[in-house]
Design a protein around this motif. Structure first.
Motif, mmCIF file in Angstrom:
data_model
loop_
_atom_site.group_PDB
_atom_site.id
_atom_site.type_symbol
_atom_site.label_atom_id
_atom_site.label_comp_id
_atom_site.label_asym_id
_atom_site.label_seq_id
_atom_site.Cartn_x
_atom_site.Cartn_y
_atom_site.Cartn_z
ATOM 1 N N THR A 1 0.840 -1.191 0.000
ATOM 2 C CA THR A 1 0.000 0.000 0.000
ATOM 3 C C THR A 1 0.882 1.251 0.000
ATOM 4 O OG1 THR A 1 -0.050 0.161 2.410
ATOM 5 C CG2 THR A 1 -1.722 -1.243 1.358
ATOM 6 N N LYS A 2 0.240 2.392 -0.212
ATOM 7 C CA LYS A 2 0.977 3.660 -0.126
ATOM 8 C C LYS A 2 1.593 3.813 1.259
ATOM 9 C CE LYS A 2 -1.341 7.588 0.076
ATOM 10 N NZ LYS A 2 -2.135 8.768 -0.370
ATOM 11 N N GLU A 3 0.857 3.399 2.289
ATOM 12 C CA GLU A 3 1.356 3.502 3.662
ATOM 13 C C GLU A 3 2.578 2.614 3.882
ATOM 14 O OE1 GLU A 3 -2.491 5.143 3.250
ATOM 15 O OE2 GLU A 3 -1.875 3.082 2.809
ATOM 16 N N ASP A 4 2.579 1.432 3.254
ATOM 17 C CA ASP A 4 3.737 0.543 3.339
ATOM 18 C C ASP A 4 4.976 1.223 2.763
ATOM 19 O OD1 ASP A 4 2.420 -1.699 4.433
ATOM 20 O OD2 ASP A 4 1.790 -2.383 2.444
ATOM 21 N N ILE A 5 4.805 1.835 1.605
ATOM 22 C CA ILE A 5 5.946 2.436 0.904
ATOM 23 C C ILE A 5 6.463 3.656 1.661
ATOM 24 C CG2 ILE A 5 6.658 3.568 -1.243
ATOM 25 C CD1 ILE A 5 4.551 1.691 -2.635
ATOM 26 N N VAL A 6 5.546 4.452 2.190
ATOM 27 C CA VAL A 6 5.956 5.594 3.019
ATOM 28 C C VAL A 6 6.746 5.106 4.231
ATOM 29 C CG1 VAL A 6 5.093 7.403 4.557
ATOM 30 C CG2 VAL A 6 4.152 7.164 2.239
ATOM 31 N N ALA A 7 6.311 4.004 4.819
ATOM 32 C CA ALA A 7 7.034 3.456 5.971
ATOM 33 C C ALA A 7 8.435 3.009 5.576
ATOM 34 C CB ALA A 7 6.254 2.289 6.574
ATOM 35 N N TYR A 8 8.563 2.404 4.392
ATOM 36 C CA TYR A 8 9.893 2.014 3.914
ATOM 37 C C TYR A 8 10.770 3.249 3.692
ATOM 38 C CZ TYR A 8 9.111 -2.999 3.173
ATOM 39 O OH TYR A 8 8.901 -4.346 3.358
ATOM 40 N N ALA A 9 10.184 4.319 3.184
ATOM 41 C CA ALA A 9 10.949 5.555 2.994
ATOM 42 C C ALA A 9 11.468 6.078 4.329
ATOM 43 C CB ALA A 9 10.082 6.608 2.300
ATOM 44 N N ARG A 10 10.611 6.077 5.325
ATOM 45 C CA ARG A 10 11.032 6.521 6.661
ATOM 46 C C ARG A 10 12.098 5.593 7.244
ATOM 47 N NH1 ARG A 10 5.068 8.414 8.002
ATOM 48 N NH2 ARG A 10 5.423 10.672 8.131
ATOM 49 N N LEU A 11 11.935 4.299 7.008
ATOM 50 C CA LEU A 11 12.927 3.331 7.463
ATOM 51 C C LEU A 11 14.284 3.616 6.822
ATOM 52 C CD1 LEU A 11 13.231 0.492 8.999
ATOM 53 C CD2 LEU A 11 12.943 -0.508 6.734
ATOM 54 N N ALA A 12 14.267 3.874 5.515
ATOM 55 C CA ALA A 12 15.513 4.139 4.786
ATOM 56 C C ALA A 12 16.246 5.341 5.362
ATOM 57 C CB ALA A 12 15.213 4.361 3.308
ATOM 58 N N GLU A 13 15.501 6.414 5.657
ATOM 59 C CA GLU A 13 16.153 7.637 6.136
ATOM 60 C C GLU A 13 16.483 7.609 7.623
ATOM 61 O OE1 GLU A 13 15.526 11.678 4.653
ATOM 62 O OE2 GLU A 13 14.504 12.071 6.551
ATOM 63 N N ASN A 14 15.545 7.177 8.438
ATOM 64 C CA ASN A 14 15.673 7.378 9.878
ATOM 65 C C ASN A 14 16.281 6.206 10.635
ATOM 66 O OD1 ASN A 14 14.289 10.053 10.028
ATOM 67 N ND2 ASN A 14 12.620 8.864 9.157
ATOM 68 N N ILE A 15 16.189 5.009 10.083
ATOM 69 C CA ILE A 15 16.767 3.838 10.739
ATOM 70 C C ILE A 15 18.092 3.443 10.094
ATOM 71 C CG2 ILE A 15 16.420 1.421 11.394
ATOM 72 C CD1 ILE A 15 14.595 3.399 12.871
ATOM 73 N N PHE A 16 18.078 3.293 8.768
ATOM 74 C CA PHE A 16 19.282 2.846 8.069
ATOM 75 C C PHE A 16 20.156 3.995 7.587
ATOM 76 C CE2 PHE A 16 16.786 -1.187 6.829
ATOM 77 C CZ PHE A 16 17.193 -1.821 7.993
ATOM 78 N N HIS A 17 19.620 5.221 7.583
ATOM 79 C CA HIS A 17 20.381 6.407 7.148
ATOM 80 C C HIS A 17 20.981 6.201 5.758
ATOM 81 C CE1 HIS A 17 19.823 8.017 11.165
ATOM 82 N NE2 HIS A 17 20.291 6.879 11.659
ATOM 83 N N LEU A 18 20.165 5.663 4.866
ATOM 84 C CA LEU A 18 20.598 5.431 3.491
ATOM 85 C C LEU A 18 20.537 6.746 2.710
ATOM 86 C CD1 LEU A 18 18.653 2.106 2.933
ATOM 87 C CD2 LEU A 18 21.146 2.340 3.002
#
Length: 225
Positions: free
Chosen positions: A132-149
């Motif tokens: 879902t859109k919410e899933d993808i937004v969560a992945y975006a947040r994960l990329a920036e805030n958890i993994f700092h990609l």
């Protein structure tokens, strides 16, 4: 960078086409693919581009993509895979073998979300594409805030994605750059996705309709007086 062409070493492009791409208005090139990757083909393609001043990124999905002389390496980390070898397993193994020789200053990691279930990359990496859109937004947040990609790459692999989903993912990113790839076959689509993505990636259309591919880059061409 607003526009990059993605070139597949397993597909042939005449030398005169390379020259057109270099002068098209693009900001650079990614060399990458999923299958039938061979070192000699990668070297040949890289050498056909190396005299340009534009950046050339080698996307390391296979050992054949490793050229010591390359200036820029991209390391894909597939965030929506169901098999963790595509997030850390293969990466750890490569680092174990070559860690002392990896030019870390030339390496950039990119957090991939692969969204076309029919794509070779989705099948290879066992990606969960029913998101879902919410899933993808969560992945975006994960990329920036958890993994700092540094890069969040939304990859639709030959199909055109939903601009509203790209907009939503872009809206939660501050430091991480959003790259979009998939199905861009016209300057109108290029403009649409460029409103939300920091960088658009144009690939398949190069081998199907060269003039349309060139038009996607021309809209970013810097005007000279």
């Amino acid at each position: 960078m607003k526009h990059l062409f993605k070139l597949d070493p397993a597909k042939n492009l005449p030398h005169n086409v390379i020259a057109k791409l270099v002068h098209s208005g693009t900001d650079g090139f990614i060399i990458g693919g999923t299958d039938n990757l061979y070192l000699d083909a990668v070297e040949k393609l890289y050498e056909s581009l190396v005299e340009t001043d534009l950046p050339i990124f080698l996307e390391v999905s296979d050992e054949a993509m490793i050229l010591p002389e390359a200036e820029h390496f991209l390391i894909p980390v597939v965030l929506n895979t169901t098999n963790n070898k595509w997030t850390l397993g293969l990466h750890q193994e490569l680092i174990k073998q070559m860690g002392d020789f990896i030019p870390w200053k030339r390496v950039t990691s990119e957090g991939y979300v692969i969204l076309n279930k029919e794509a070779k990359a989705a099948k290879l990496t066992e990606a969960e594409t029913d998101l879902t859109k919410e899933d993808i937004v969560a992945y975006a947040r994960l990329a920036e805030n958890i993994f700092h990609l540094p890069i969040f790459y939304m990859e639709y692999s030959g199909t055109y994605g939903d601009p509203e989903v790209v907009k939503a993912a872009s809206g939660v990113l501050n430091e991480t750059k959003l790259w979009y790839g998939g199905g861009i076959r016209s300057k109108e689509q290029a403009r649409e996705m460029a409103k939300y993505a920091d960088t658009i990636i144009v690939g398949n259309v190069l081998y199907e309709d060269l003039e349309a591919a060139l038009e996607t880059a021309a809209i970013f061409k810097k005007k000279t007086v």
